[in-house]
Design a protein around this motif. Structure first.
Motif, PDB file in Angstrom:
ATOM      1  N   ALA A   2       0.831  -1.207   0.000  1.00 57.62           N
ATOM      2  CA  ALA A   2       0.000   0.000   0.000  1.00 57.62           C
ATOM      3  C   ALA A   2       0.864   1.256   0.000  1.00 57.62           C
ATOM      4  N   ASP A   3       0.357   2.282  -0.676  1.00 60.44           N
ATOM      5  CA  ASP A   3       1.062   3.557  -0.767  1.00 60.44           C
ATOM      6  C   ASP A   3       0.042   4.652  -1.047  1.00 60.44           C
ATOM      7  N   TYR A   4       0.474   5.880  -0.871  1.00 56.24           N
ATOM      8  CA  TYR A   4      -0.363   7.055  -1.135  1.00 56.24           C
ATOM      9  C   TYR A   4       0.239   7.789  -2.320  1.00 56.24           C
ATOM     10  N   LYS A   5      -0.514   7.853  -3.430  1.00 63.94           N
ATOM     11  CA  LYS A   5      -0.008   8.469  -4.657  1.00 63.94           C
ATOM     12  C   LYS A   5      -1.087   9.340  -5.287  1.00 63.94           C
ATOM     13  N   SER A   6      -0.746  10.594  -5.524  1.00 68.72           N
ATOM     14  CA  SER A   6      -1.647  11.516  -6.232  1.00 68.72           C
ATOM     15  C   SER A   6      -3.062  11.507  -5.657  1.00 68.72           C
ATOM     16  N   GLU A   7      -3.166  11.726  -4.341  1.00 67.30           N
ATOM     17  CA  GLU A   7      -4.446  11.808  -3.639  1.00 67.30           C
ATOM     18  C   GLU A   7      -5.228  10.493  -3.624  1.00 67.30           C
ATOM     19  N   ARG A   8      -4.540   9.386  -3.861  1.00 65.15           N
ATOM     20  CA  ARG A   8      -5.192   8.077  -3.850  1.00 65.15           C
ATOM     21  C   ARG A   8      -4.346   7.095  -3.053  1.00 65.15           C
ATOM     22  N   TYR A   9      -5.038   6.203  -2.370  1.00 71.80           N
ATOM     23  CA  TYR A   9      -4.382   5.068  -1.742  1.00 71.80           C
ATOM     24  C   TYR A   9      -4.430   3.927  -2.747  1.00 71.80           C
ATOM     25  N   VAL A  10      -3.319   3.265  -2.931  1.00 67.61           N
ATOM     26  CA  VAL A  10      -3.259   2.123  -3.843  1.00 67.61           C
ATOM     27  C   VAL A  10      -2.571   0.962  -3.134  1.00 67.61           C
ATOM     28  N   GLY A  11      -2.887  -0.232  -3.532  1.00 64.94           N
ATOM     29  CA  GLY A  11      -2.265  -1.422  -2.957  1.00 64.94           C
ATOM     30  C   GLY A  11      -2.948  -2.658  -3.479  1.00 64.94           C
ATOM     31  N   GLU A  12      -2.736  -3.777  -2.794  1.00 62.49           N
ATOM     32  CA  GLU A  12      -3.351  -5.037  -3.169  1.00 62.49           C
ATOM     33  C   GLU A  12      -3.918  -5.729  -1.939  1.00 62.49           C
ATOM     34  N   ILE A  13      -4.994  -6.465  -2.160  1.00 60.59           N
ATOM     35  CA  ILE A  13      -5.581  -7.303  -1.118  1.00 60.59           C
ATOM     36  C   ILE A  13      -5.085  -8.713  -1.361  1.00 60.59           C
ATOM     37  N   LYS A  14      -4.477  -9.298  -0.342  1.00 63.88           N
ATOM     38  CA  LYS A  14      -4.012 -10.683  -0.435  1.00 63.88           C
ATOM     39  C   LYS A  14      -5.079 -11.581   0.185  1.00 63.88           C
ATOM     40  N   ASN A  15      -5.579 -12.515  -0.616  1.00 63.21           N
ATOM     41  CA  ASN A  15      -6.588 -13.472  -0.168  1.00 63.21           C
ATOM     42  C   ASN A  15      -5.970 -14.867  -0.180  1.00 63.21           C
ATOM     43  N   SER A  16      -5.662 -15.385   1.003  1.00 59.83           N
ATOM     44  CA  SER A  16      -5.035 -16.716   1.120  1.00 59.83           C
ATOM     45  C   SER A  16      -6.052 -17.849   1.205  1.00 59.83           C
ATOM     46  N   ASN A  17      -7.326 -17.534   1.073  1.00 59.03           N
ATOM     47  CA  ASN A  17      -8.389 -18.529   1.183  1.00 59.03           C
ATOM     48  C   ASN A  17      -8.584 -19.285  -0.124  1.00 59.03           C
ATOM     49  N   GLU A  18      -9.232 -20.438  -0.014  1.00 60.69           N
ATOM     50  CA  GLU A  18      -9.511 -21.281  -1.177  1.00 60.69           C
ATOM     51  C   GLU A  18     -10.652 -20.733  -2.029  1.00 60.69           C
ATOM     52  N   GLN A  19     -11.444 -19.833  -1.458  1.00 60.40           N
ATOM     53  CA  GLN A  19     -12.583 -19.296  -2.200  1.00 60.40           C
ATOM     54  C   GLN A  19     -12.380 -17.809  -2.519  1.00 60.40           C
ATOM     55  N   SER A  20     -12.895 -17.403  -3.678  1.00 57.96           N
ATOM     56  CA  SER A  20     -12.895 -15.988  -4.030  1.00 57.96           C
ATOM     57  C   SER A  20     -13.893 -15.270  -3.131  1.00 57.96           C
TER      58      SER A  20
END
Length: 139
Positions: free
Chosen positions: A62-80
């Motif tokens: 996660a980071d703060y860039k140009s008035e937006r927070y951006v990053g990724e969600i890590k899902n370690s579960n077997e289901q979406s």
């Protein structure tokens, strides 16, 4: 002022949940704000033995860039996951919460990473010393 009921997602056993939401704006500084926990309704209860095990979601990169927070969600579960709630909590040098932003992210892939981006609604003069990120399965 006014009132607003807020219903949260499922909170799993031994899970802590950080949540923030601006229900409504005010034009002046208040002397106090009252909160009341509503009575638990039977239909909101789940049998812990009937719930599939769930690995909490993580926010990575996660980071703060140009008035937006951006990053990724890590899902370690077997289901979406159909929908996740992502929160960015800004704190000043003393640890006091000074900003909060949140968004919902659809279609969080199983055993993978799903990007997110959310606009920061904070005043440009507010500069958090630290930002904490949280992601939760939203039922």
């Amino acid at each position: 002022m006014g009132t607003e009921d807020q219903t949260l997602s499922m909170i799993y056993l031994e899970q802590e949940m950080v949540y923030g939401f601006q229900a409504f704006g005010v034009d002046e500084t208040l002397d106090r704000v009252d909160f009341e926990a509503l009575l638990l309704q039977q239909y909101n209860l789940k049998n812990a033995n009937a719930i599939d095990p769930f690995v909490p979601l993580e926010v990575v990169g996660a980071d703060y860039k140009s008035e937006r927070y951006v990053g990724e969600i890590k899902n370690s579960n077997e289901q979406s996951i159909e929908c996740a709630y992502v929160l960015a909590l800004g704190r000043d040098e003393t640890g006091k919460a000074i900003s909060i932003d949140a968004t919902f992210v659809d279609n969080v892939a199983a055993k993978g990473m799903t990007p997110f981006s959310m606009y920061s609604g904070r005043d440009a003069s507010i500069h958090p010393a630290t930002v904490e990120y949280y992601a939760y399965f939203w039922h």
